[in-house]
Design an enzyme around this catalytic site. Sequence first.
Site, PDB file in Angstrom:
ATOM      1  N   GLN A  71     -51.538   9.650  -6.671  1.00 19.18           N
ATOM      2  CA  GLN A  71     -50.512  10.498  -7.273  1.00 19.18           C
ATOM      3  C   GLN A  71     -50.921  11.979  -7.306  1.00 19.18           C
ATOM      4  O   GLN A  71     -52.101  12.311  -7.198  1.00 19.18           O
ATOM      5  CB  GLN A  71     -50.242  10.044  -8.709  1.00 19.18           C
ATOM      6  CG  GLN A  71     -49.246   8.896  -8.814  1.00 19.18           C
ATOM      7  CD  GLN A  71     -48.789   8.721 -10.251  1.00 19.18           C
ATOM      8  OE1 GLN A  71     -49.282   7.877 -10.962  1.00 19.18           O
ATOM      9  NE2 GLN A  71     -47.832   9.531 -10.671  1.00 19.18           N
ATOM     10  N   HIS A  72     -49.917  12.808  -7.460  1.00 21.61           N
ATOM     11  CA  HIS A  72     -50.018  14.227  -7.828  1.00 21.61           C
ATOM     12  C   HIS A  72     -50.433  15.185  -6.714  1.00 21.61           C
ATOM     13  O   HIS A  72     -50.108  16.358  -6.783  1.00 21.61           O
ATOM     14  CB  HIS A  72     -51.009  14.438  -8.973  1.00 21.61           C
ATOM     15  CG  HIS A  72     -50.759  13.649 -10.206  1.00 21.61           C
ATOM     16  ND1 HIS A  72     -49.558  13.654 -10.868  1.00 21.61           N
ATOM     17  CD2 HIS A  72     -51.573  12.818 -10.907  1.00 21.61           C
ATOM     18  CE1 HIS A  72     -49.638  12.872 -11.932  1.00 21.61           C
ATOM     19  NE2 HIS A  72     -50.850  12.348 -11.972  1.00 21.61           N
ATOM     20  N   ASP A 114     -49.791   5.407  -6.611  1.00 16.31           N
ATOM     21  CA  ASP A 114     -50.688   4.261  -6.719  1.00 16.31           C
ATOM     22  C   ASP A 114     -50.501   3.500  -8.025  1.00 16.31           C
ATOM     23  O   ASP A 114     -50.583   2.262  -8.039  1.00 16.31           O
ATOM     24  CB  ASP A 114     -52.147   4.690  -6.538  1.00 16.31           C
ATOM     25  CG  ASP A 114     -52.561   5.862  -7.411  1.00 16.31           C
ATOM     26  OD1 ASP A 114     -51.737   6.370  -8.196  1.00 16.31           O
ATOM     27  OD2 ASP A 114     -53.728   6.273  -7.309  1.00 16.31           O
TER      28      ASP A 114
END
Length: 460
Positions: A74-75, A226
Amino acid sequence: MPLVAGVDSSTQSTKVEVRDLDTGEVVASGRGLHPAVTAPRSEQDPESWWGAFNEAWAEAGAPDVDAVSIGGQQHGMVALDADDCAVHPAKLWNDTESDPDVTRLVEQLGGAAAWADAVGSVPVAAFTITKLSWLRRTHPDAWTRMQRVLLPHDYMTFRLTGERTTDRGDASGTGYWSPSAGDYRLDLLRLIDDERDWSTALPTVLGPMETAGRWRDAIVAPGSGDNMAGALGVGLRPGDAMISIGTSGTVSAVSETPTADPSGTVAGFADATGRFLPLVCTSNAAKVLDAFRRILGVDHAEFDRLALAAEPGGPVLLPYFDGERTPYRPDATGAMSGLRSDLTREQIARAAVDGVACGLLDGLDAMRKLTTLDGRVVLIGGGARSEAMQAVLAGLAGMDVIHADVDEAVATGAAVQSAAVLEQVEHAVIQQRWGLGTGNPVDGVDGGSIRERYAELRDA
Protein backbone atom coordinates in the site's frame (compact mmCIF):
# COMPACT_ATOMS: atom_id res chain seq x y z
CA MET A 1 -8.50 -27.64 -15.35
CA PRO A 2 -9.14 -23.87 -15.16
CA LEU A 3 -6.48 -21.95 -13.23
CA VAL A 4 -6.34 -18.54 -11.56
CA ALA A 5 -3.36 -16.65 -10.21
CA GLY A 6 -2.78 -14.28 -7.30
CA VAL A 7 0.27 -12.04 -7.03
CA ASP A 8 1.76 -10.47 -3.91
CA SER A 9 4.05 -7.58 -4.88
CA SER A 10 5.45 -6.70 -1.46
CA THR A 11 8.32 -4.61 -0.16
CA GLN A 12 10.77 -7.52 -0.29
CA SER A 13 9.60 -9.69 -3.19
CA THR A 14 6.96 -10.67 -5.70
CA LYS A 15 5.22 -13.98 -5.05
CA VAL A 16 2.94 -15.79 -7.48
CA GLU A 17 0.42 -18.41 -6.44
CA VAL A 18 -1.48 -20.43 -9.05
CA ARG A 19 -4.63 -22.24 -7.89
CA ASP A 20 -7.14 -24.67 -9.33
CA LEU A 21 -10.31 -22.64 -9.82
CA ASP A 22 -12.59 -25.45 -8.65
CA THR A 23 -10.73 -26.78 -5.61
CA GLY A 24 -8.41 -23.95 -4.64
CA GLU A 25 -5.45 -26.31 -4.63
CA VAL A 26 -2.11 -24.57 -5.12
CA VAL A 27 -0.66 -26.09 -8.28
CA ALA A 28 2.37 -23.81 -8.77
CA SER A 29 4.19 -20.90 -7.16
CA GLY A 30 7.19 -18.67 -7.74
CA ARG A 31 9.14 -15.83 -6.20
CA GLY A 32 11.35 -12.96 -7.36
CA LEU A 33 13.28 -10.62 -5.06
CA HIS A 34 13.09 -6.82 -4.89
CA PRO A 35 16.02 -4.55 -4.01
CA ALA A 36 16.52 -4.27 -0.25
CA VAL A 37 15.43 -1.00 1.37
CA THR A 38 15.75 0.59 4.81
CA ALA A 39 13.95 3.63 6.18
CA PRO A 40 14.12 6.61 6.31
CA ARG A 41 14.82 6.54 2.56
CA SER A 42 12.95 3.57 1.14
CA GLU A 43 12.86 3.67 -2.66
CA GLN A 44 12.73 1.11 -5.46
CA ASP A 45 12.74 1.33 -9.24
CA PRO A 46 9.24 0.13 -10.23
CA GLU A 47 10.83 -1.63 -13.19
CA SER A 48 12.40 -3.99 -10.63
CA TRP A 49 8.92 -5.12 -9.61
CA TRP A 50 8.13 -6.06 -13.18
CA GLY A 51 11.38 -7.98 -13.43
CA ALA A 52 10.60 -9.82 -10.17
CA PHE A 53 7.12 -10.66 -11.44
CA ASN A 54 8.49 -12.18 -14.62
CA GLU A 55 11.03 -14.16 -12.60
CA ALA A 56 8.30 -15.44 -10.27
CA TRP A 57 5.97 -16.23 -13.17
CA ALA A 58 8.67 -18.24 -14.90
CA GLU A 59 9.45 -20.13 -11.69
CA ALA A 60 5.74 -21.01 -11.47
CA GLY A 61 6.00 -22.55 -14.92
CA ALA A 62 4.59 -19.64 -16.95
CA PRO A 63 1.10 -21.13 -16.57
CA ASP A 64 -1.89 -20.50 -18.79
CA VAL A 65 -4.43 -18.96 -16.42
CA ASP A 66 -7.95 -17.68 -16.89
CA ALA A 67 -7.64 -14.78 -14.48
CA VAL A 68 -4.97 -12.95 -12.46
CA SER A 69 -4.98 -10.28 -9.75
CA ILE A 70 -2.27 -8.14 -8.13
CA GLY A 71 -2.05 -7.47 -4.40
CA GLY A 72 0.54 -4.76 -3.80
CA GLN A 73 2.24 -2.90 -0.97
CA GLN A 74 0.00 0.00 0.00
CA HIS A 75 0.66 3.74 -0.21
CA GLY A 76 3.76 3.82 -2.41
CA MET A 77 4.10 6.71 -4.88
CA VAL A 78 4.81 5.83 -8.51
CA ALA A 79 5.15 9.14 -10.37
CA LEU A 80 5.26 8.75 -14.16
CA ASP A 81 5.96 11.06 -17.08
CA ALA A 82 4.05 11.27 -20.36
CA ASP A 83 5.84 8.13 -21.60
CA ASP A 84 4.94 6.21 -18.41
CA CYS A 85 8.53 6.25 -17.17
CA ALA A 86 9.23 6.97 -13.50
CA VAL A 87 10.36 10.55 -12.86
CA HIS A 88 11.83 9.40 -9.54
CA PRO A 89 12.27 5.98 -7.87
CA ALA A 90 9.03 4.84 -6.27
CA LYS A 91 8.63 5.97 -2.68
CA LEU A 92 7.51 3.03 -0.52
CA TRP A 93 5.15 2.98 2.46
CA ASN A 94 7.99 2.89 5.01
CA ASP A 95 9.88 5.85 3.55
CA THR A 96 9.66 8.66 6.12
CA GLU A 97 11.36 11.50 4.24
CA SER A 98 7.98 13.19 3.78
CA ASP A 99 7.48 13.64 7.53
CA PRO A 100 7.96 17.46 7.29
CA ASP A 101 5.11 17.55 4.78
CA VAL A 102 2.70 15.79 7.17
CA THR A 103 2.47 18.70 9.59
CA ARG A 104 2.02 21.25 6.83
CA LEU A 105 -0.75 19.29 5.11
CA VAL A 106 -2.63 18.60 8.33
CA GLU A 107 -2.50 22.27 9.26
CA GLN A 108 -3.57 23.43 5.80
CA LEU A 109 -6.87 21.55 6.03
CA GLY A 110 -7.54 22.69 9.57
CA GLY A 111 -6.28 19.84 11.71
CA ALA A 112 -6.47 16.09 12.17
CA ALA A 113 -10.23 15.96 12.66
CA ALA A 114 -10.78 17.67 9.30
CA TRP A 115 -8.68 15.03 7.56
CA ALA A 116 -10.48 12.18 9.30
CA ASP A 117 -13.79 13.68 8.19
CA ALA A 118 -12.56 14.11 4.61
CA VAL A 119 -10.92 10.73 3.92
CA GLY A 120 -11.36 8.64 7.08
CA SER A 121 -7.66 8.89 7.97
CA VAL A 122 -5.12 11.41 9.22
CA PRO A 123 -2.07 11.50 6.91
CA VAL A 124 1.28 10.15 8.05
CA ALA A 125 4.50 9.86 6.08
CA ALA A 126 3.34 6.50 4.67
CA PHE A 127 0.45 8.05 2.74
CA THR A 128 0.83 8.86 -0.94
CA ILE A 129 -0.35 12.44 -0.58
CA THR A 130 2.58 13.31 1.71
CA LYS A 131 5.04 11.73 -0.73
CA LEU A 132 3.63 13.85 -3.55
CA SER A 133 4.15 16.94 -1.40
CA TRP A 134 7.73 15.81 -0.76
CA LEU A 135 8.37 15.33 -4.49
CA ARG A 136 7.22 18.83 -5.34
CA ARG A 137 9.20 20.35 -2.47
CA THR A 138 12.48 18.53 -3.12
CA HIS A 139 12.53 17.64 -6.84
CA PRO A 140 10.82 20.44 -8.82
CA ASP A 141 12.16 19.17 -12.16
CA ALA A 142 10.66 15.72 -11.57
CA TRP A 143 7.44 17.38 -10.44
CA THR A 144 7.22 19.31 -13.69
CA ARG A 145 7.71 16.13 -15.73
CA MET A 146 5.16 14.13 -13.72
CA GLN A 147 1.94 13.45 -15.59
CA ARG A 148 0.40 10.50 -13.72
CA VAL A 149 0.42 8.98 -10.24
CA LEU A 150 -0.08 5.28 -9.57
CA LEU A 151 0.23 3.00 -6.56
CA PRO A 152 2.48 -0.09 -6.69
CA HIS A 153 -0.42 -2.46 -7.42
CA ASP A 154 -1.78 -0.02 -10.00
CA TYR A 155 1.61 0.04 -11.73
CA MET A 156 1.78 -3.75 -11.92
CA THR A 157 -1.78 -3.95 -13.24
CA PHE A 158 -0.87 -1.29 -15.80
CA ARG A 159 2.11 -3.37 -16.95
CA LEU A 160 -0.26 -6.28 -17.49
CA THR A 161 -3.13 -4.45 -19.18
CA GLY A 162 -1.90 -1.06 -20.42
CA GLU A 163 -4.82 0.48 -18.49
CA ARG A 164 -4.44 2.89 -15.57
CA THR A 165 -6.77 1.55 -12.90
CA THR A 166 -6.93 1.03 -9.17
CA ASP A 167 -9.51 -0.23 -6.68
CA ARG A 168 -11.30 1.32 -3.71
CA GLY A 169 -9.22 -0.56 -1.14
CA ASP A 170 -5.83 0.65 -2.30
CA ALA A 171 -7.17 4.10 -3.26
CA SER A 172 -8.34 4.59 0.33
CA GLY A 173 -4.72 4.60 1.52
CA THR A 174 -3.65 7.54 -0.63
CA GLY A 175 -5.03 10.35 1.52
CA TYR A 176 -6.98 11.74 -1.42
CA TRP A 177 -9.81 9.20 -1.92
CA SER A 178 -12.77 9.13 0.47
CA PRO A 179 -14.19 5.73 1.52
CA SER A 180 -17.42 7.32 2.73
CA ALA A 181 -17.99 9.36 -0.45
CA GLY A 182 -16.49 6.75 -2.77
CA ASP A 183 -14.62 9.33 -4.82
CA TYR A 184 -11.37 11.26 -5.16
CA ARG A 185 -10.91 14.45 -3.14
CA LEU A 186 -9.09 16.57 -5.70
CA ASP A 187 -9.36 19.55 -3.38
CA LEU A 188 -6.87 17.85 -1.08
CA LEU A 189 -4.38 17.40 -3.91
CA ARG A 190 -4.79 21.07 -4.72
CA LEU A 191 -3.28 21.79 -1.30
CA ILE A 192 -0.04 20.62 -2.93
CA ASP A 193 -0.47 22.09 -6.40
CA ASP A 194 -3.54 24.12 -7.34
CA GLU A 195 -2.45 24.61 -10.95
CA ARG A 196 -2.25 20.96 -12.01
CA ASP A 197 -5.26 19.20 -13.57
CA TRP A 198 -5.41 16.33 -11.11
CA SER A 199 -8.39 14.71 -12.84
CA THR A 200 -6.11 13.49 -15.64
CA ALA A 201 -3.33 12.28 -13.33
CA LEU A 202 -5.16 9.60 -11.35
CA PRO A 203 -6.22 6.05 -12.24
CA THR A 204 -9.84 4.96 -12.63
CA VAL A 205 -11.22 3.37 -9.45
CA LEU A 206 -12.80 0.04 -10.34
CA GLY A 207 -15.59 -1.68 -8.45
CA PRO A 208 -14.96 -5.03 -6.72
CA MET A 209 -16.30 -7.12 -9.59
CA GLU A 210 -15.02 -5.09 -12.53
CA THR A 211 -12.26 -6.14 -14.91
CA ALA A 212 -9.10 -4.06 -15.32
CA GLY A 213 -8.33 -5.52 -18.73
CA ARG A 214 -6.64 -8.60 -20.15
CA TRP A 215 -3.13 -10.02 -20.08
CA ARG A 216 -2.48 -12.58 -22.78
CA ASP A 217 -5.66 -14.68 -22.56
CA ALA A 218 -6.39 -13.94 -18.90
CA ILE A 219 -8.87 -11.56 -17.31
CA VAL A 220 -7.11 -9.13 -14.97
CA ALA A 221 -9.10 -8.36 -11.83
CA PRO A 222 -8.92 -4.92 -10.14
CA GLY A 223 -6.30 -6.03 -7.59
CA SER A 224 -5.94 -4.21 -4.27
CA GLY A 225 -3.60 -3.25 -1.47
CA ASP A 226 -1.80 -5.99 0.42
CA ASN A 227 -3.91 -5.58 3.56
CA MET A 228 -7.14 -5.86 1.60
CA ALA A 229 -5.92 -8.91 -0.29
CA GLY A 230 -4.75 -10.49 2.97
CA ALA A 231 -8.24 -10.10 4.44
CA LEU A 232 -9.65 -11.97 1.43
CA GLY A 233 -7.03 -14.67 1.78
CA VAL A 234 -7.94 -15.58 5.36
CA GLY A 235 -11.69 -15.24 4.92
CA LEU A 236 -11.94 -12.35 7.40
CA ARG A 237 -15.53 -11.74 8.52
CA PRO A 238 -17.21 -8.81 10.27
CA GLY A 239 -16.37 -9.11 13.96
CA ASP A 240 -12.98 -10.72 13.30
CA ALA A 241 -9.63 -8.99 13.60
CA MET A 242 -6.51 -9.84 11.62
CA ILE A 243 -3.00 -9.28 12.94
CA SER A 244 -0.32 -9.45 10.26
CA ILE A 245 3.27 -9.72 11.43
CA GLY A 246 5.65 -8.99 8.59
CA THR A 247 8.22 -6.24 8.07
CA SER A 248 5.55 -4.03 9.57
CA GLY A 249 2.71 -5.09 11.81
CA THR A 250 -0.94 -4.41 11.07
CA VAL A 251 -4.20 -4.87 12.91
CA SER A 252 -7.32 -4.71 10.76
CA ALA A 253 -10.99 -5.63 10.88
CA VAL A 254 -13.89 -5.82 8.43
CA SER A 255 -16.54 -3.19 9.11
CA GLU A 256 -19.94 -2.69 7.48
CA THR A 257 -19.64 1.09 7.84
CA PRO A 258 -16.80 3.58 7.23
CA THR A 259 -14.73 4.70 10.19
CA ALA A 260 -12.97 7.95 11.01
CA ASP A 261 -10.52 8.33 13.90
CA PRO A 262 -9.41 11.95 14.46
CA SER A 263 -6.55 10.76 16.67
CA GLY A 264 -4.98 9.18 13.58
CA THR A 265 -4.37 5.85 15.31
CA VAL A 266 -6.82 3.93 13.12
CA ALA A 267 -6.79 4.51 9.36
CA GLY A 268 -10.29 4.33 7.89
CA PHE A 269 -9.65 2.27 4.76
CA ALA A 270 -12.06 0.56 2.39
CA ASP A 271 -11.73 -3.15 1.61
CA ALA A 272 -11.78 -5.02 -1.69
CA THR A 273 -15.40 -6.25 -1.43
CA GLY A 274 -17.47 -3.09 -0.91
CA ARG A 275 -17.09 -3.03 2.87
CA PHE A 276 -14.50 -1.19 4.95
CA LEU A 277 -11.21 -2.16 6.57
CA PRO A 278 -10.14 0.03 9.52
CA LEU A 279 -6.44 -0.59 10.12
CA VAL A 280 -3.63 0.20 12.53
CA CYS A 281 -0.05 -0.12 11.26
CA THR A 282 3.14 -0.37 13.28
CA SER A 283 6.48 0.06 11.53
CA ASN A 284 8.39 -2.48 13.63
CA ALA A 285 7.31 -6.10 13.81
CA ALA A 286 9.11 -9.22 12.56
CA LYS A 287 12.31 -7.28 11.89
CA VAL A 288 12.59 -6.68 15.65
CA LEU A 289 12.46 -10.42 16.30
CA ASP A 290 15.01 -10.96 13.53
CA ALA A 291 17.34 -8.38 15.08
CA PHE A 292 17.23 -10.09 18.47
CA ARG A 293 17.74 -13.52 16.92
CA ARG A 294 20.86 -12.14 15.27
CA ILE A 295 22.08 -10.62 18.53
CA LEU A 296 21.51 -13.87 20.39
CA GLY A 297 22.96 -15.96 17.56
CA VAL A 298 20.04 -18.42 17.43
CA ASP A 299 17.64 -19.80 14.84
CA HIS A 300 13.85 -19.39 14.93
CA ALA A 301 13.19 -22.52 16.97
CA GLU A 302 15.76 -21.71 19.63
CA PHE A 303 14.56 -18.12 19.86
CA ASP A 304 11.02 -19.36 20.54
CA ARG A 305 12.31 -21.83 23.13
CA LEU A 306 14.17 -19.05 24.93
CA ALA A 307 11.22 -16.67 24.92
CA LEU A 308 8.75 -19.27 26.18
CA ALA A 309 11.16 -20.35 28.93
CA ALA A 310 11.26 -16.85 30.46
CA GLU A 311 8.95 -15.98 33.33
CA PRO A 312 6.96 -12.73 33.07
CA GLY A 313 8.49 -9.72 34.80
CA GLY A 314 11.74 -9.29 32.91
CA PRO A 315 12.85 -6.21 30.98
CA VAL A 316 10.45 -4.22 28.79
CA LEU A 317 11.22 -3.34 25.17
CA LEU A 318 9.82 -0.37 23.26
CA PRO A 319 10.46 -1.65 19.71
CA TYR A 320 10.60 1.63 17.77
CA PHE A 321 13.79 0.59 15.96
CA ASP A 322 13.36 2.58 12.73
CA GLY A 323 10.88 5.23 13.77
CA GLU A 324 7.26 4.34 14.43
CA ARG A 325 4.00 4.94 12.61
CA THR A 326 1.60 4.10 15.49
CA PRO A 327 2.05 6.07 17.66
CA TYR A 328 3.42 8.50 15.09
CA ARG A 329 7.06 8.97 16.05
CA PRO A 330 9.04 8.92 12.79
CA ASP A 331 12.35 9.82 14.46
CA ALA A 332 12.08 7.40 17.39
CA THR A 333 14.48 4.60 18.26
CA GLY A 334 14.08 1.52 20.44
CA ALA A 335 14.43 1.53 24.22
CA MET A 336 14.62 -1.14 26.93
CA SER A 337 13.95 -0.69 30.62
CA GLY A 338 14.17 -2.93 33.67
CA LEU A 339 17.69 -4.21 32.98
CA ARG A 340 19.48 -5.95 35.86
CA SER A 341 22.85 -7.63 36.29
CA ASP A 342 21.18 -11.06 36.39
CA LEU A 343 19.69 -10.56 32.90
CA THR A 344 19.29 -13.82 30.93
CA ARG A 345 19.09 -14.74 27.27
CA GLU A 346 15.56 -16.00 27.92
CA GLN A 347 14.48 -12.60 29.24
CA ILE A 348 15.98 -10.81 26.26
CA ALA A 349 14.08 -13.03 23.82
CA ARG A 350 10.84 -12.64 25.77
CA ALA A 351 11.24 -8.85 25.91
CA ALA A 352 11.46 -8.75 22.11
CA VAL A 353 8.29 -10.82 21.70
CA ASP A 354 6.40 -8.91 24.40
CA GLY A 355 7.38 -5.54 22.94
CA VAL A 356 6.14 -6.33 19.44
CA ALA A 357 2.99 -7.97 20.82
CA CYS A 358 2.12 -5.01 23.05
CA GLY A 359 2.41 -2.58 20.14
CA LEU A 360 0.01 -4.71 18.10
CA LEU A 361 -2.42 -5.10 21.00
CA ASP A 362 -2.50 -1.32 21.46
CA GLY A 363 -3.78 -1.30 17.89
CA LEU A 364 -6.42 -3.90 18.72
CA ASP A 365 -7.62 -1.76 21.64
CA ALA A 366 -7.93 1.27 19.35
CA MET A 367 -9.91 -0.82 16.85
CA ARG A 368 -12.42 -1.87 19.52
CA LYS A 369 -13.39 1.79 19.99
CA LEU A 370 -14.54 2.06 16.36
CA THR A 371 -16.04 -1.29 15.39
CA THR A 372 -17.47 -4.40 17.02
CA LEU A 373 -14.94 -7.18 17.60
CA ASP A 374 -16.79 -10.28 18.78
CA GLY A 375 -15.14 -12.95 16.62
CA ARG A 376 -11.60 -14.26 16.37
CA VAL A 377 -8.13 -12.83 15.99
CA VAL A 378 -6.49 -14.32 12.89
CA LEU A 379 -2.69 -14.27 12.77
CA ILE A 380 -0.85 -14.12 9.45
CA GLY A 381 2.60 -13.20 8.17
CA GLY A 382 6.09 -14.59 8.58
CA GLY A 383 6.40 -13.34 12.15
CA ALA A 384 3.15 -15.09 13.08
CA ARG A 385 4.90 -18.42 12.58
CA SER A 386 6.73 -17.78 15.84
CA GLU A 387 5.22 -20.02 18.52
CA ALA A 388 6.27 -17.54 21.17
CA MET A 389 4.54 -14.66 19.40
CA GLN A 390 1.38 -16.74 18.94
CA ALA A 391 1.31 -17.72 22.61
CA VAL A 392 1.92 -14.20 23.96
CA LEU A 393 -0.74 -12.66 21.73
CA ALA A 394 -3.25 -15.38 22.65
CA GLY A 395 -2.57 -14.77 26.32
CA LEU A 396 -3.17 -11.04 26.08
CA ALA A 397 -5.72 -10.46 23.29
CA GLY A 398 -8.92 -11.22 25.20
CA MET A 399 -10.31 -13.05 22.13
CA ASP A 400 -9.89 -16.49 20.62
CA VAL A 401 -6.75 -16.54 18.47
CA ILE A 402 -6.04 -18.75 15.47
CA HIS A 403 -3.02 -19.02 13.22
CA ALA A 404 -4.27 -18.93 9.63
CA ASP A 405 -3.53 -22.04 7.59
CA VAL A 406 -2.56 -20.15 4.42
CA ASP A 407 1.12 -19.62 3.71
CA GLU A 408 0.77 -16.51 1.54
CA ALA A 409 -2.38 -14.66 2.57
CA VAL A 410 -1.93 -11.75 0.15
CA ALA A 411 -1.31 -13.94 -2.90
CA THR A 412 -4.18 -16.21 -1.82
CA GLY A 413 -6.51 -13.23 -1.46
CA ALA A 414 -5.52 -11.95 -4.88
CA ALA A 415 -6.32 -15.41 -6.28
CA VAL A 416 -9.72 -15.28 -4.54
CA GLN A 417 -10.43 -11.97 -6.23
CA SER A 418 -9.35 -13.23 -9.64
CA ALA A 419 -11.67 -16.25 -9.28
CA ALA A 420 -14.60 -14.14 -8.06
CA VAL A 421 -14.26 -11.67 -10.94
CA LEU A 422 -13.86 -14.50 -13.45
CA GLU A 423 -17.05 -16.23 -12.27
CA GLN A 424 -18.84 -13.01 -11.21
CA VAL A 425 -19.71 -14.44 -7.79
CA GLU A 426 -19.28 -13.07 -4.28
CA HIS A 427 -15.82 -13.48 -2.80
CA ALA A 428 -17.32 -15.53 0.04
CA VAL A 429 -18.41 -18.16 -2.49
CA ILE A 430 -14.81 -18.73 -3.52
CA GLN A 431 -13.56 -18.62 0.07
CA GLN A 432 -16.05 -21.29 1.13
CA ARG A 433 -15.32 -23.47 -1.90
CA TRP A 434 -11.60 -23.33 -1.20
CA GLY A 435 -11.98 -23.91 2.54
CA LEU A 436 -10.45 -20.58 3.56
CA GLY A 437 -11.12 -18.94 6.92
CA THR A 438 -9.85 -21.83 9.02
CA GLY A 439 -6.75 -22.08 11.16
CA ASN A 440 -5.10 -23.64 14.16
CA PRO A 441 -6.31 -22.47 17.62
CA VAL A 442 -3.53 -21.00 19.77
CA ASP A 443 -3.14 -21.47 23.53
CA GLY A 444 -1.94 -18.43 25.44
CA VAL A 445 0.77 -17.98 28.07
CA ASP A 446 0.73 -15.74 31.13
CA GLY A 447 1.73 -12.21 30.20
CA GLY A 448 1.87 -10.92 33.75
CA SER A 449 1.73 -7.14 33.95
CA ILE A 450 3.59 -6.59 30.68
CA ARG A 451 0.96 -4.38 29.09
CA GLU A 452 0.87 -2.00 32.04
CA ARG A 453 4.68 -1.85 32.18
CA TYR A 454 4.89 -1.38 28.40
CA ALA A 455 2.40 1.52 28.59
CA GLU A 456 4.52 3.22 31.27
CA LEU A 457 7.62 3.06 29.02
CA ARG A 458 5.66 4.11 25.91
CA ASP A 459 4.15 7.14 27.64
CA ALA A 460 7.29 8.21 29.53
